[in-house]
Design an enzyme around this catalytic site. Structure first.
Site, PDB file in Angstrom:
ATOM      1  N   THR A 175     -17.030   2.239   2.366  1.00 43.27           N
ATOM      2  CA  THR A 175     -15.324   2.553   2.773  1.00 43.27           C
ATOM      3  C   THR A 175     -15.055   3.934   2.509  1.00 43.27           C
ATOM      4  O   THR A 175     -15.654   4.766   2.007  1.00 43.27           O
ATOM      5  CB  THR A 175     -14.471   1.652   1.625  1.00 43.27           C
ATOM      6  OG1 THR A 175     -14.585   2.379   0.638  1.00 43.27           O
ATOM      7  CG2 THR A 175     -15.286   0.357   1.449  1.00 43.27           C
ATOM      8  N   ASP A 187       0.955  -1.379  -0.015  1.00 43.64           N
ATOM      9  CA  ASP A 187       0.062   0.123   0.013  1.00 43.64           C
ATOM     10  C   ASP A 187       0.915   1.082  -0.004  1.00 43.64           C
ATOM     11  O   ASP A 187       2.085   1.184   0.080  1.00 43.64           O
ATOM     12  CB  ASP A 187      -0.936  -0.063   1.167  1.00 43.64           C
ATOM     13  CG  ASP A 187      -2.115   0.504   0.985  1.00 43.64           C
ATOM     14  OD1 ASP A 187      -2.072   2.056   0.581  1.00 43.64           O
ATOM     15  OD2 ASP A 187      -3.413   0.087   1.431  1.00 43.64           O
ATOM     16  N   ASN A 231      -6.114  -5.100  -5.488  1.00 39.35           N
ATOM     17  CA  ASN A 231      -7.517  -4.446  -4.944  1.00 39.35           C
ATOM     18  C   ASN A 231      -7.003  -2.945  -4.854  1.00 39.35           C
ATOM     19  O   ASN A 231      -8.210  -2.157  -4.773  1.00 39.35           O
ATOM     20  CB  ASN A 231      -7.846  -4.923  -3.560  1.00 39.35           C
ATOM     21  CG  ASN A 231      -8.412  -3.996  -2.712  1.00 39.35           C
ATOM     22  OD1 ASN A 231      -9.874  -4.204  -2.859  1.00 39.35           O
ATOM     23  ND2 ASN A 231      -8.017  -3.272  -1.828  1.00 39.35           N
ATOM     24  N   LYS A 238     -12.516  -0.563 -14.862  1.00 45.93           N
ATOM     25  CA  LYS A 238     -13.009  -1.969 -14.261  1.00 45.93           C
ATOM     26  C   LYS A 238     -13.449  -2.892 -15.137  1.00 45.93           C
ATOM     27  O   LYS A 238     -13.356  -3.940 -15.088  1.00 45.93           O
ATOM     28  CB  LYS A 238     -14.037  -1.541 -13.090  1.00 45.93           C
ATOM     29  CG  LYS A 238     -13.502  -0.517 -11.974  1.00 45.93           C
ATOM     30  CD  LYS A 238     -12.602  -1.472 -11.299  1.00 45.93           C
ATOM     31  CE  LYS A 238     -12.294  -0.812  -9.661  1.00 45.93           C
ATOM     32  NZ  LYS A 238     -11.308  -1.428  -8.931  1.00 45.93           N
ATOM     33  N   TYR A 241     -12.946   5.415 -14.441  1.00 46.12           N
ATOM     34  CA  TYR A 241     -13.248   4.181 -13.475  1.00 46.12           C
ATOM     35  C   TYR A 241     -13.895   3.086 -14.143  1.00 46.12           C
ATOM     36  O   TYR A 241     -13.480   1.937 -14.013  1.00 46.12           O
ATOM     37  CB  TYR A 241     -14.025   4.741 -12.428  1.00 46.12           C
ATOM     38  CG  TYR A 241     -14.143   3.735 -11.024  1.00 46.12           C
ATOM     39  CD1 TYR A 241     -13.253   3.668 -10.287  1.00 46.12           C
ATOM     40  CD2 TYR A 241     -15.166   2.786 -11.046  1.00 46.12           C
ATOM     41  CE1 TYR A 241     -13.182   2.937  -8.878  1.00 46.12           C
ATOM     42  CE2 TYR A 241     -15.318   2.178 -10.150  1.00 46.12           C
ATOM     43  CZ  TYR A 241     -14.322   1.998  -8.809  1.00 46.12           C
ATOM     44  OH  TYR A 241     -14.397   1.295  -7.898  1.00 46.12           O
ATOM     45  N   ILE A 254     -19.987  -0.023  -1.557  1.00 40.12           N
ATOM     46  CA  ILE A 254     -19.274  -0.644  -0.386  1.00 40.12           C
ATOM     47  C   ILE A 254     -18.925   0.614   0.707  1.00 40.12           C
ATOM     48  O   ILE A 254     -18.171   1.621   0.184  1.00 40.12           O
ATOM     49  CB  ILE A 254     -18.245  -1.714  -0.318  1.00 40.12           C
ATOM     50  CG1 ILE A 254     -18.430  -2.693  -1.457  1.00 40.12           C
ATOM     51  CG2 ILE A 254     -17.796  -2.260   0.966  1.00 40.12           C
ATOM     52  CD1 ILE A 254     -19.722  -3.582  -1.068  1.00 40.12           C
TER      53      ILE A 254
HETATM   54  P1  NAP Z   1     -10.265   2.351   0.118  1.00 39.96           P
HETATM   55  O1  NAP Z   1     -10.714   2.303   1.612  1.00 39.96           O
HETATM   56  O2  NAP Z   1      -9.879   3.849  -0.401  1.00 39.96           O
HETATM   57  O3  NAP Z   1      -8.815   1.669  -0.076  1.00 39.96           O
HETATM   58  C1  NAP Z   1      -8.130   1.599  -1.189  1.00 39.96           C
HETATM   59  C2  NAP Z   1      -6.477   1.261  -0.742  1.00 39.96           C
HETATM   60  O4  NAP Z   1      -5.600   1.502  -1.900  1.00 39.96           O
HETATM   61  C3  NAP Z   1      -6.052   2.336   0.084  1.00 39.96           C
HETATM   62  O5  NAP Z   1      -5.243   2.192   1.323  1.00 39.96           O
HETATM   63  C4  NAP Z   1      -5.447   3.331  -0.716  1.00 39.96           C
HETATM   64  O6  NAP Z   1      -4.328   4.265  -0.278  1.00 39.96           O
HETATM   65  C5  NAP Z   1      -4.424   2.346  -1.606  1.00 39.96           C
HETATM   66  N1  NAP Z   1      -4.143   2.692  -3.015  1.00 39.96           N
HETATM   67  C6  NAP Z   1      -4.783   3.687  -3.715  1.00 39.96           C
HETATM   68  N2  NAP Z   1      -3.781   4.020  -4.762  1.00 39.96           N
HETATM   69  C7  NAP Z   1      -2.862   3.050  -4.702  1.00 39.96           C
HETATM   70  C8  NAP Z   1      -1.487   2.949  -5.437  1.00 39.96           C
HETATM   71  N3  NAP Z   1      -1.152   3.587  -6.439  1.00 39.96           N
HETATM   72  N4  NAP Z   1      -0.684   2.022  -4.947  1.00 39.96           N
HETATM   73  C9  NAP Z   1      -0.888   1.329  -3.543  1.00 39.96           C
HETATM   74  N5  NAP Z   1      -2.018   1.532  -3.029  1.00 39.96           N
HETATM   75  C10 NAP Z   1      -2.984   2.332  -3.349  1.00 39.96           C
HETATM   76  O7  NAP Z   1     -11.068   2.106  -0.914  1.00 39.96           O
HETATM   77  P2  NAP Z   1     -11.952   0.766  -1.162  1.00 39.96           P
HETATM   78  O8  NAP Z   1     -13.552   1.031  -1.247  1.00 39.96           O
HETATM   79  O9  NAP Z   1     -11.699  -0.334  -0.153  1.00 39.96           O
HETATM   80  O10 NAP Z   1     -11.594  -0.095  -2.662  1.00 39.96           O
HETATM   81  C11 NAP Z   1     -10.831  -1.187  -2.779  1.00 39.96           C
HETATM   82  C12 NAP Z   1     -11.056  -1.551  -4.040  1.00 39.96           C
HETATM   83  O11 NAP Z   1     -12.475  -1.961  -4.432  1.00 39.96           O
HETATM   84  C13 NAP Z   1     -10.680  -0.711  -5.383  1.00 39.96           C
HETATM   85  O12 NAP Z   1     -10.159  -1.221  -6.441  1.00 39.96           O
HETATM   86  C14 NAP Z   1     -12.291   0.112  -5.665  1.00 39.96           C
HETATM   87  O13 NAP Z   1     -12.118   0.292  -7.102  1.00 39.96           O
HETATM   88  C15 NAP Z   1     -12.930  -1.369  -5.564  1.00 39.96           C
HETATM   89  N6  NAP Z   1     -14.558  -1.160  -5.343  1.00 39.96           N
HETATM   90  C16 NAP Z   1     -14.640  -0.283  -4.525  1.00 39.96           C
HETATM   91  C17 NAP Z   1     -16.265  -0.211  -4.161  1.00 39.96           C
HETATM   92  C18 NAP Z   1     -16.700   0.723  -3.233  1.00 39.96           C
HETATM   93  O14 NAP Z   1     -18.075   0.924  -3.307  1.00 39.96           O
HETATM   94  N7  NAP Z   1     -15.946   1.117  -2.216  1.00 39.96           N
HETATM   95  C19 NAP Z   1     -17.131  -0.864  -4.906  1.00 39.96           C
HETATM   96  C20 NAP Z   1     -16.610  -1.670  -6.234  1.00 39.96           C
HETATM   97  C21 NAP Z   1     -15.399  -1.756  -6.021  1.00 39.96           C
HETATM   98  P3  NAP Z   1      -4.637   5.594   0.325  1.00 39.96           P
HETATM   99  O15 NAP Z   1      -5.448   5.425   1.386  1.00 39.96           O
HETATM  100  O16 NAP Z   1      -3.392   6.205   0.436  1.00 39.96           O
HETATM  101  O17 NAP Z   1      -5.315   6.330  -1.035  1.00 39.96           O
END
Ligand code: NAP
Length: 268
Positions: free
Chosen positions: A206, A52, A105, A175, A171, A204
């Site tokens: 988050t 991360d 992820n 995806k 995005y 989700i």
């Molecule tokens: P999140 O809570 O923001 O977690 C994402 C993590 O990835 C954070 O720790 C972030 O670090 C890290 N990150 C971002 N850019 C990065 C990079 N270039 N290199 C390494 N780490 C990096 O988001 P989440 O909602 O859990 O999302 C996780 C995955 O699920 C993503 O791929 C997202 O597109 C997908 N997703 C999410 C949802 C939703 O509704 N939440 C729905 C469908 C899919 P920082 O905190 O420093 O940015």
């Protein structure tokens, strides 16, 4: 002593821990869905390598994961940088000897804009992390897994890898691309003991949704909730159950799939 320990000693680990002694690499594992997956995998007995961006306090950031299994390391890595991902995978193999499961992820939301107003910088930033980042990871994970002739990859796509969403073309394109990468790699490695699948979560709750201006605006939040027939946001822990299923032997006959965990979003 549990009944199966005497009768079926070899099945104890299988019953108790689905990922006992497996090495699991998770990008974006310090927040949201990735963190829930890291905790769930640690509970299932896995060694965890979290890649991360650098947190303010590494020990604090890793605490909840290490509490479940102390065999957990943090690797600072920007997934959009090919060489950093290569070093990260090397570190995993140097530390734990192999790579059994990878969850690609890490992701970002990006600035909202219609296609006609999208800046080149905004487009490239999201594609760089959400699509190139997944390729960078798969490129190095598959090289290692091919040497082992075994491994499991789970890619985090989205419901927006299946359908469009106004103002999020970067995005949505990334995806959709993740599902294409998943299916193609699944075909290429099906005969090498390597399975590749994806998860498509609905919205989700988050930090991503807060920074994306959804959960911190009540009206927007209610609109998004209304798009799900279950009339709620999903929880990271619910997505983690899908990850564990795809990561372990319960899904041994599955490759090239993208499972939807979305409260019915795509059924409409
Ligand atoms: P999140 O809570 O923001 O977690 C994402 C993590 O990835 C954070 O720790 C972030 O670090 C890290 N990150 C971002 N850019 C990065 C990079 N270039 N290199 C390494 N780490 C990096 O988001 P989440 O909602 O859990 O999302 C996780 C995955 O699920 C993503 O791929 C997202 O597109 C997908 N997703 C999410 C949802 C939703 O509704 N939440 C729905 C469908 C899919 P920082 O905190 O420093 O940015």
């Amino acid at each position: 002593m549990a009944f199966y320990e005497g009768v079926f000693p070899l099945t104890k680990n299988r019953i108790m821990k689905k990922l006992a002694n497996r090495t699991v690499f998770i990008t974006g594992g310090l927040s949201g869905i990735g963190k829930a997956c890291a905790i769930a995998a640690a509970k299932e007995g896995a060694n965890i390598a979290v890649a991360d961006r650098k947190p303010a306090d590494e020990a604090e950031a890793m605490k909840d994961i290490k509490q479940e299994n102390n065999k957990a390391i943090f690797i600072e890595c920007d997934v959009s940088v090919f060489a950093q991902v290569e070093s990260a995978i090397e570190k995993v193999v140097n530390t734990f000897g192999r790579l059994d499961v990878a969850l690609n992820n890490a992701g970002i939301g990006g600035e909202p804009n219609k296609v006609g107003d999208m800046t080149e910088e905004g487009w490239l930033k999201v594609i760089g992390v959400n699509l190139n980042g997944v390729f960078n990871c798969m490129r190095h994970e598959l090289a290692q897994m091919a040497k082992q002739q075994s491994g499991v990859i789970v890619n985090m796509s989205s419901i927006l890898g299946r359908v469009g969403f106004a103002t999020s073309s970067h995005y949505v394109a990334a995806k959709h691309g993740v599902i294409g990468l998943t299916q193609t790699a699944a075909l290429e490695y099906a005969m090498e003991g390597i399975r590749v699948n994806a998860i498509c979560p609905g919205f989700i709750d988050t930090p991503l949704l807060a920074t994306g201006g959804i959960t911190d605006h009540e009206e927007v939040k209610q609109h998004i909730i209304g798009l799900h027939p279950m009339k709620r946001l999903g929880k990271s822990e619910e997505i983690a159950t899908g990850f564990i299923f795809l990561a372990c032997e319960d899904s041994d006959f599955m490759t090239g799939t993208a499972i939807e965990m979305d409260g019915g979003y795509l059924a409409i």
